[in-house]
Design a protein around this motif. Structure first.
Motif: not given
Length: 350
Positions: A2-5, A61-65
């Motif tokens: 999977n591509s990391l965010r 709102q979001a939790r990137p890698d």
């Protein structure tokens, strides 16, 4: 896989370069831009990612890698601490901190956390430096004795017109450019324990230095000399010899480092190697065996990004840790102090 965010904080030139690399990578993708400046909106729209005014707003709102901190120096430590608290791995652009005290604070926090931090001394990922390190590690040069280095280049007038603070104390090549060279020399030759320096501003006449002569003492007993100038019409700098950054013209007949040991010497970045066939019969009357080691060029910034992905996945430890970034800063600060005060300045170790 999977591509990391990955999110980016900072929409300036280096932030936009990281954004380009993220868009080109097969390992990761950009998912957000963090920057309160109005001009950042256009950058985010071109990239097709949401814009947030702060890391706190992003993490709500979001939790990137992972996140790349390409923000002004004085923001690095606070933002890295925010990432640690949120449990998000970060690549912190160099310098790791704007003061030694702040760097020590981040180092203490990083040592108490399991969240990885990588410091963006991208030249450490250069295949040329990796090959040079391997040649030295294999013992081809014998025991290291002497190191000569240079970063001699000419900054045009518009460089200073665009940012007048560069004419003032703190804006010269010691605090802007030298940290790259210190990272390179430490990776090749080991820890620097003491320094001396002479600085001059005679050419431009600015309040800040334009030329510096530096003496270095390494933990292994080797001694070094380094010439630094941003007003010298010369190609003897890493960018103009390595050919890794296509924005700069490059000259393959020049080197910027020479590392000499008891058995031979290595010129970097051309990787020209001179060694004795019979080390037990060394003499300046004896000829060297001369060769050029295999040379591979790739963009260190792109390689750094792939390494960051490996660090996030737990496949690798940071090649440049917070401690490494802080040690580079300690050496540079010691050189700046030596140039101001004279005498030998010891470099703090931990």
């Amino acid at each position: 896989m999977n591509s990391l965010r990955i999110a980016i904080a900072g929409a300036g030139l280096i932030g936009q370069r990281h954004l380009e690399l993220l868009q080109a990578s097969r390992s990761c993708e950009p998912v957000a831009l963090v920057d309160p400046a109005p001009a950042a909106r256009e950058v985010a729209e071109r990239a097709g990612v949401p814009l947030f005014p702060s890391l706190e707003a992003l993490f709500e709102q979001a939790r990137p890698d992972g996140i790349i901190l390409a923000t002004p120096n004085q923001l690095h430590v606070e933002q890295a601490l925010t990432c640690l608290q949120a449990g998000v791995a970060a690549l912190v652009e160099k310098p790791v901190a704007h003061t030694l005290e702040e760097g020590e604070r981040l180092l203490a926090a990083a040592r108490g956390s399991r969240v990885p931090l990588l410091v963006g001394h991208h030249r450490a990922h250069s295949p040329i430096l990796a090959q040079a390190r391997e040649i030295i590690r294999q013992g081809s040069l014998g025991a290291l004795v002497a190191v000569m280095g240079s970063a001699l280049f000419y900054k045009p007038d518009d460089y200073f017109d665009a940012a007048p603070w560069r004419r003032e104390a703190g804006g010269g090549p010691v605090l802007i450019n030298l940290i790259h060279e210190i990272g390179n020399l430490r990776s090749l030759c080991g820890e620097i324990t003491a320094v001396q320096a002479l600085a001059s501003s005679a050419t431009r006449g600015f309040p800040v230095e334009d030329t510096v002569a530096i003496s270095l003492c390494f933990a292994n007993g080797a001694l070094g000399s380094f010439l630094l100038s941003d007003t010298a019409a010369s190609a003897r700098s890493w960018e103009q010899t390595s050919g890794e950054n296509r924005d700069y013209p490059s000259y393959d007949d020049e080197d910027c480092y020479l590392i000499a040991g008891t058995g031979g010497s290595l010129a970097v970045p051309t990787l020209r190697l001179k060694c004795y066939d019979q080390p037990e019969d060394r003499s300046w009357w004896k000829p060297f065996t001369c060769e050029v080691a295999e040379l591979r060029r790739e963009d260190p910034l792109a390689l750094q990004l792939e390494h960051f992905c490996q660090v996030i996945r737990g496949e690798a430890e940071p090649l440049v840790s917070v401690r490494d970034g802080l040690q580079n800063l300690r050496v540079v600060e010691a050189i700046a102090r030596a140039a101001r005060e004279g005498g030998v300045v010891e470099v703090a170790q931990d």
